[in-house]
Every structure is written in structure tokens, then in C-alpha cells.
Design an enzyme around this catalytic site. Structure first.
Site, PDB file in Angstrom:
ATOM      1  N   ARG A  31      35.016  40.838  37.915  1.00 50.05           N
ATOM      2  CA  ARG A  31      35.022  41.827  38.991  1.00 50.05           C
ATOM      3  C   ARG A  31      35.451  43.188  38.474  1.00 50.05           C
ATOM      4  NH1 ARG A  31      37.291  39.388  44.710  1.00 50.05           N
ATOM      5  NH2 ARG A  31      35.827  37.655  44.917  1.00 50.05           N
ATOM      6  N   ARG A  32      36.456  43.166  37.584  1.00 50.99           N
ATOM      7  CA  ARG A  32      36.958  44.418  36.997  1.00 50.99           C
ATOM      8  C   ARG A  32      37.031  44.239  35.484  1.00 50.99           C
ATOM      9  NH1 ARG A  32      39.375  43.473  41.757  1.00 50.99           N
ATOM     10  NH2 ARG A  32      40.883  42.057  40.792  1.00 50.99           N
ATOM     11  N   LYS A  37      42.020  18.421  37.935  1.00 54.31           N
ATOM     12  CA  LYS A  37      41.867  18.111  39.364  1.00 54.31           C
ATOM     13  C   LYS A  37      40.607  17.280  39.601  1.00 54.31           C
ATOM     14  CE  LYS A  37      42.371  22.378  40.877  1.00 54.31           C
ATOM     15  NZ  LYS A  37      42.839  23.017  39.611  1.00 54.31           N
ATOM     16  N   TYR A  42      35.428  21.147  42.273  1.00 57.85           N
ATOM     17  CA  TYR A  42      34.899  20.903  40.932  1.00 57.85           C
ATOM     18  C   TYR A  42      33.589  20.124  41.001  1.00 57.85           C
ATOM     19  CZ  TYR A  42      39.265  22.333  38.555  1.00 57.85           C
ATOM     20  OH  TYR A  42      40.347  23.021  38.059  1.00 57.85           O
TER      21      TYR A  42
END
Length: 365
Positions: A45-46, A124, A156
Site C-alpha cells: 500500500r505504501r 493457523k 488460509y
């Protein structure tokens, strides 16, 4: 569309797109790719903080049109997906994170240059999502890649399914990589145990308050393992160059096991602290550090640190989730070892090297 990738592709045709380029895994992966002579593009994003030598691409994967526009004309041969967006519920995690993988791979389909896509998920896969963490019927440890999915919603699984569907459509190979807790350097990361513990230890040292282990007796006494981001980067690249690794999922940890009752003493020694005795009482960091933001700002000012906003450095909730587990968690690495991935990283050294880097970069005193 190009034919599926072949092993032994020369360096001229190796163009990696690292998605989540500013995160813990993305940073380590980019360093390794550049060291090995790859052309590298980094999407975030940045992306302004990405190192020299990386083509910077700014995009929000939740926006399909913006993703399509940002990737127009890009012709990567290998894609490494190392990002996710945390949502309030697992249903939202599934909707958002599955869509992010679809939007990315849809945007790359037109160029037809992608040969391999690697997706980073985690344990997870075996433990369940945060809202039902380690509460369902769990497979036996050590976790192995051929164990069935849990009968619970899990983002996931949604990410994997989006990957598998795009691979079938577009003809590329894939790999899935499941690290344990990842240790590495990044600012503004949602899951950052190493830096969280470094900030906590620094605050304890500055104030003289006890350096408590925040987790459970099961974690204090039981065996566990971890993943250095550099070790994960090695396996990600290895999978693109190993024929047997095509279309396979792999666990990835450092290769050692330890008990936190030993590791906690090692971390305390590095910071020149006395570890507080463990009584079995849970002392979550989210509670211990709840009022520490002003203290960190003052400490940062006194030592000339470059980040005075503690929330940009720590993720107590995630560290609590890992260290508060009520069960022993150990991961099996036999699958990739049988295929030739033999890299090893001592976990205490992973912490120490991270702490030294944070101090060198003026992120901790």
C-alpha cells in the site's frame, strides 16, 4: 499464455513480484532475491520505504480496478504473496483475504508470464483462526502437511482455494509455505513478536519493572519452534527451483526446538535483565503494555530513536496469542528436507540478530 515454468530458468528471466513487500517476510525475501540477482518488484500500500533496486508498486489489493491498473504492463515470472489484512471476524477475514488473492492473480493473468506463485500462510492452518484459536479438535503434533484441514472456517483455506483455482486456469505452478511465528524486522506489522519483545524488554530495563514471561505454563514448559524470516525466504526461493516442490505445501521453521523457560532467560541476558520468576500466572502483554505508549515516546526521545509511536512497533495481541497457547506446538520439516531443503537457523540467534539490527537502526535503545 506461457507454458508452465521449468526449473533452471536463467537470471535474465527471473522477475519476482513480492506482494506485501514492506512486511517482515517481504523485507527478508527482497534482500535474498536481490542478493541472488533477481529482478524484483515490490507491491505494498505504501512502498516508499523499499530499498534501492526494487520497482515500487502501490496498490490496495482489496480494490480490483486499482490492482489491475497498478499491475498493467508488469511481467513477473514468480509471485510471492506474503500479505494479509486482519478483519474483525473470521467470516470477514475469509471474504477480504480470499478476494485479495483473486484480485492479484486476475490482474496478472492477462500478461501470461507467471510461472510460479508462492503463498505464505502459517500454523493457523492447523490451529484454527484467532476467534477459535486452538479450541477445535486439533491434529496431533508435530504438525505435518498431509493432515486434513480443520472443520472450521479459516481464511488460509480461502487463500489456498483462490490460488489453486487461478493455477488451474492460468497454468502456473504453486507452493504454499506455513511458518510458525516469524522473527524479522519491519515497522507497522500486525504480527511482530521479535520487535514486540524487544520493546517490552527495553521498557522493563528503563523502568526497572519485572521482565515477566506473558504466556501459559504449556508454552513455558513445552517444546516449540519458530521461523526466522530469512529461513522462510530461503525456502520460498528454493521451491521455485526444485521440480519436486511444484504444487506442494511446506512447513517452514528454523530446524531447532526449545522451551520458553530456556529462551526467556536467553532474551533477558541479551538485554542485561533478570528474568522474573514464572509462577504460572498469565500476564498478557496487551495488559502489561496498555499504558506504555507515553513511556515509549519519552524513551524514544531520550535515546534519539526513529520511531516514537509504540503502536507502529508492537503487536501485543498476537504475541499473547502465540505465547498463551494451552498446548505444545511443534512443526515437522521432513517433507522439504527429503526434497533437499536443508537450511538451518538457531532460534536464539534469530532473536539476537534482530535485536542487534533494531538497535543499529535506532528502533530500540
Amino acid at each position: 499464455m506461457v507454458a508452465p515454468w521449468s526449473i533452471g530458468v536463467d537470471s535474465v528471466t527471473r522477475h519476482a513480484l513480492v506482494v506485501g513487500a514492506t512486511g517482515i517476510t517481504g523485507n527478508a525475501l527482497i534482500d535474498q532475491l536481490l542478493a541472488e540477482g533477481w529482478e524484483v518488484s515490490g507491491l505494498a500500500r505504501r512502498p516508499d520505504t523499499l530499498r534501492a533496486g526494487v520497482r515500487r508498486i502501490a496498490a490496495d489489493l482489496q480494490d480490483p480496478a486499482a490492482t489491475q491498473a497498478a499491475l498493467a504492463g508488469l511481467t513477473p515470472t514468480h509471485v510471492f504473496i506474503t500479505t494479509w489484512a486482519r478483519q474483525a471476524t473470521e467470516a470477514e477475514n475469509i471474504r477480504v483475504n480470499g478476494a485479495m488473492v483473486r484480485h492479484l492473480l486476475d490482474a496478472l493473468a492477462e500478461a501470461g508470464t507467471v510461472r510460479h506463485v508462492a503463498l505464505v500462510t502459517g500454523l493457523k492452518h492447523y490451529l484454527g483462526p484467532f476467534e477459535a484459536y486452538a479450541q477445535s479438535s486439533l491434529p496431533q503434533t508435530p504438525f505435518r502437511e498431509d493432515q486434513d484441514r480443520l472443520d472450521v472456517d479459516n481464511f488460509y483455506y480461502a487463500q489456498e482455494d483462490a490460488l489453486f483455482a487461478a493455477a488451474a486456469r492460468d497454468g502456473f505452478h504453486w507452493s504454499v509455505h506455513r511458518p510458525h511465528t516469524v522473527i524479522g524486522a519491519a515497522v507497522g506489522n500486525a504480527m511482530n513478536m521479535g520487535t514486540t519483545l524487544a520493546v517490552y524488554a527495553s521498557l522493563c530495563k528503563a523502568s526497572g519493572r519485572p521482565f515477566y514471561f506473558p504466556g501459559s505454563a504449556a508454552q513455558w514448559n513445552g517444546l516449540t519452534d519458530m521461523t526466522d524470516a530469512r529461513q522462510l525466504a530461503r525456502q520460498l526461493i528454493w521451491a521455485t527451483q526444485t521440480p519436486a516442490a511444484a504444487n506442494q505445501a511446506f512447513n517452514i521453521v528454523n530446524g531447532d526446538v526449545f522451551r520458553w523457560r530456556w529462551m526467556w532467560q536467553r532474551l533477558a541476558q541479551w538485554f542485561e535483565l533478570e528474568a522474573a520468576p514464572f509462577t504460572g500466572e498469565l500476564r498478557p502483554l496487551e495488559q502489561q503494555m496498555a499504558d506504555d505508549a507515553p513511556r515509549w515516546k519519552a524513551l524514544a526521545g531520550a535515546h534519539g530513536l526513529v520511531e516514537s509511536d509504540m503502536t507502529r512497533l508492537v503487536s501485543p495481541w498476537h504475541t499473547d496469542a502465540d505465547l498463551g497457547r494451552p498446548l505444545e506446538v511443534v512443526t515437522d520439516m521432513s517433507k522439504s528436507r527429503r526434497m533437499g531443503f536443508l537450511a538451518y537457523q538457531p532460534s536464539d540467534d534469530a532473536f539476537f540478530e534482530l535485536f542487534a539490527r533494531l538497535r543499529r537502526d535506532k528502533l530500540i535503545p
